[in-house]
Design a protein around this motif. Structure first.
Motif, PDB file in Angstrom:
ATOM      1  N   LEU A  99      62.409   8.821  49.082  1.00 59.52           N
ATOM      2  CA  LEU A  99      61.242   9.705  49.204  1.00 59.52           C
ATOM      3  C   LEU A  99      61.554  11.092  48.664  1.00 59.52           C
ATOM      4  O   LEU A  99      60.723  11.719  47.997  1.00 59.52           O
ATOM      5  N   SER A 100      62.757  11.579  48.957  1.00 64.06           N
ATOM      6  CA  SER A 100      63.163  12.899  48.479  1.00 64.06           C
ATOM      7  C   SER A 100      63.199  12.935  46.957  1.00 64.06           C
ATOM      8  O   SER A 100      62.720  13.895  46.325  1.00 64.06           O
ATOM      9  N   THR A 101      63.750  11.897  46.337  1.00 62.47           N
ATOM     10  CA  THR A 101      63.816  11.826  44.874  1.00 62.47           C
ATOM     11  C   THR A 101      62.423  11.726  44.270  1.00 62.47           C
ATOM     12  O   THR A 101      62.127  12.374  43.259  1.00 62.47           O
ATOM     13  N   ARG A 102      61.566  10.938  44.898  1.00 63.09           N
ATOM     14  CA  ARG A 102      60.203  10.785  44.387  1.00 63.09           C
ATOM     15  C   ARG A 102      59.432  12.100  44.480  1.00 63.09           C
ATOM     16  O   ARG A 102      58.688  12.461  43.557  1.00 63.09           O
ATOM     17  N   VAL A 103      59.609  12.823  45.578  1.00 60.89           N
ATOM     18  CA  VAL A 103      58.959  14.128  45.733  1.00 60.89           C
ATOM     19  C   VAL A 103      59.464  15.097  44.665  1.00 60.89           C
ATOM     20  O   VAL A 103      58.684  15.816  44.030  1.00 60.89           O
ATOM     21  N   LYS A 108      58.345  18.160  39.450  1.00 63.67           N
ATOM     22  CA  LYS A 108      58.676  18.485  38.066  1.00 63.67           C
ATOM     23  C   LYS A 108      57.436  18.478  37.178  1.00 63.67           C
ATOM     24  O   LYS A 108      57.380  19.194  36.179  1.00 63.67           O
ATOM     25  N   GLY A 109      56.464  17.650  37.540  1.00 63.46           N
ATOM     26  CA  GLY A 109      55.254  17.556  36.737  1.00 63.46           C
ATOM     27  C   GLY A 109      54.091  18.376  37.257  1.00 63.46           C
ATOM     28  O   GLY A 109      52.965  18.244  36.757  1.00 63.46           O
ATOM     29  N   ALA A 110      54.338  19.213  38.265  1.00 63.01           N
ATOM     30  CA  ALA A 110      53.256  20.010  38.856  1.00 63.01           C
ATOM     31  C   ALA A 110      52.800  21.111  37.905  1.00 63.01           C
ATOM     32  O   ALA A 110      53.601  21.712  37.183  1.00 63.01           O
ATOM     33  N   ASN A 111      51.492  21.368  37.921  1.00 60.01           N
ATOM     34  CA  ASN A 111      50.908  22.425  37.098  1.00 60.01           C
ATOM     35  C   ASN A 111      50.910  23.721  37.904  1.00 60.01           C
ATOM     36  O   ASN A 111      50.099  23.898  38.807  1.00 60.01           O
ATOM     37  N   VAL A 112      51.834  24.624  37.576  1.00 63.97           N
ATOM     38  CA  VAL A 112      52.021  25.840  38.362  1.00 63.97           C
ATOM     39  C   VAL A 112      51.901  27.062  37.459  1.00 63.97           C
ATOM     40  O   VAL A 112      52.558  27.146  36.410  1.00 63.97           O
ATOM     41  N   ALA A 115      52.602  33.105  37.964  1.00 62.79           N
ATOM     42  CA  ALA A 115      52.592  34.000  39.125  1.00 62.79           C
ATOM     43  C   ALA A 115      53.008  33.279  40.404  1.00 62.79           C
ATOM     44  O   ALA A 115      53.474  33.910  41.358  1.00 62.79           O
ATOM     45  N   ASP A 116      52.840  31.946  40.432  1.00 63.13           N
ATOM     46  CA  ASP A 116      53.157  31.187  41.639  1.00 63.13           C
ATOM     47  C   ASP A 116      54.470  30.418  41.528  1.00 63.13           C
ATOM     48  O   ASP A 116      54.900  29.783  42.495  1.00 63.13           O
ATOM     49  N   SER A 117      55.087  30.443  40.370  1.00 55.51           N
ATOM     50  CA  SER A 117      56.236  29.574  40.128  1.00 55.51           C
ATOM     51  C   SER A 117      57.413  29.860  41.057  1.00 55.51           C
ATOM     52  O   SER A 117      58.083  28.935  41.528  1.00 55.51           O
ATOM     53  N   THR A 207      50.390  18.414  45.335  1.00 55.02           N
ATOM     54  CA  THR A 207      51.248  17.599  44.478  1.00 55.02           C
ATOM     55  C   THR A 207      51.743  16.367  45.215  1.00 55.02           C
ATOM     56  O   THR A 207      51.742  15.257  44.684  1.00 55.02           O
ATOM     57  N   VAL A 208      52.167  16.559  46.453  1.00 54.19           N
ATOM     58  CA  VAL A 208      52.634  15.445  47.276  1.00 54.19           C
ATOM     59  C   VAL A 208      51.489  14.464  47.541  1.00 54.19           C
ATOM     60  O   VAL A 208      51.650  13.246  47.423  1.00 54.19           O
ATOM     61  N   ALA A 209      50.312  15.001  47.891  1.00 57.46           N
ATOM     62  CA  ALA A 209      49.161  14.143  48.193  1.00 57.46           C
ATOM     63  C   ALA A 209      48.747  13.310  46.989  1.00 57.46           C
ATOM     64  O   ALA A 209      48.435  12.129  47.099  1.00 57.46           O
TER      65      ALA A 209
END
Length: 217
Positions: A99-103, A108-112, A115-117, A207-209
């Motif tokens: 689960l940790s690896t999948r998260v 890594k693919g989140a659109n950030v 200013a929020d990075s 992202t998790v959801a």
């Protein structure tokens, strides 16, 4: 003698085809026997996807659309040894690691936004670490399977005969989501919120959801 052995392999493969069993094999392998030949049943679709695809592919099946899936595989020279490895697996540790690896991969693919990075990186890292250390309740071993395969060298010469035991573990999405929400809540409550940190936490949660539950903005 070599011809006789080859004939036996061919006969086994033909027998499997006659039974309607689709051999779930990696490239360069020949199926010798599996749990299906022993009990006269067809290989489940999840087995094929576990070997050739991954947990996300299994989660697309109608039977598992409401579950998050974890796959464990064990290989040995004989079935008893492979099954013993499966029995000795520390399920809690391996599930948390998966689960940790999948998260982490999802983040890594989140659109950030730039200013929020920074804040996102901090909370994402904390969440990954917390998931890796957590003990999740609700996972159960849904099914298992085994295959015996002949492997070949890059020169197409017979190499090893191995047994592969595959376990399918599942948890209801709603149950895992509650546990993820608890972890997120603990992280969010570790310091006073600001508009910037709230945006970052929202990105983490969405992202998790999206990755696990098909939700998110």
């Amino acid at each position: 003698m070599k011809f006789a052995k080859a004939a036996v392999v061919v006969m086994l493969v033909l027998a499997l085809a006659a039974c309607g069993t689709k051999a779930p094999l990696r490239k360069g392998e020949v199926l010798l026997e599996d749990k299906g030949t022993a009990y006269g049943v067809k290989t489940p679709k999840w087995v094929e996807l576990a070997i050739l695809g991954g947990p996300r592919d299994i989660e697309k099946l109608a039977d598992y659309k409401n579950f998050v899936v974890f796959i464990a595989q064990f290989e040995a020279a004989n079935l008893q040894s492979a099954q013993l490895l499966a029995e000795r697996m520390q399920a809690d540790t391996e599930i948390a690691r998966y689960l940790s690896t999948r998260v982490k991969d999802a983040f890594k693919g989140a659109n950030v936004a730039d200013a929020d990075s920074k804040n996102f990186g901090v909370y994402a890292e904390r969440f990954v670490a917390s998931v890796g250390e957590a003990k999740f309740s609700g996972f159960r071993k849904d099914a298992d399977w085994w295959v015996k395969v002949q492997t070949y060298t890059p020169e197409n010469k017979p190499d090893k005969q191995i047994y592969r035991v595959i376990q399918l573990w599942t948890i209801e999405k709603s149950m895992l989501q509650k546990q993820f929400d608890m972890i997120l809540g603990q992280i969010a409550g570790s310091e006073p919120p600001t508009p910037e940190t709230k945006r970052a936490m929202d990105i983490v949660q969405n992202t998790v959801a999206k990755d696990f539950f098909g939700e998110g903005k």
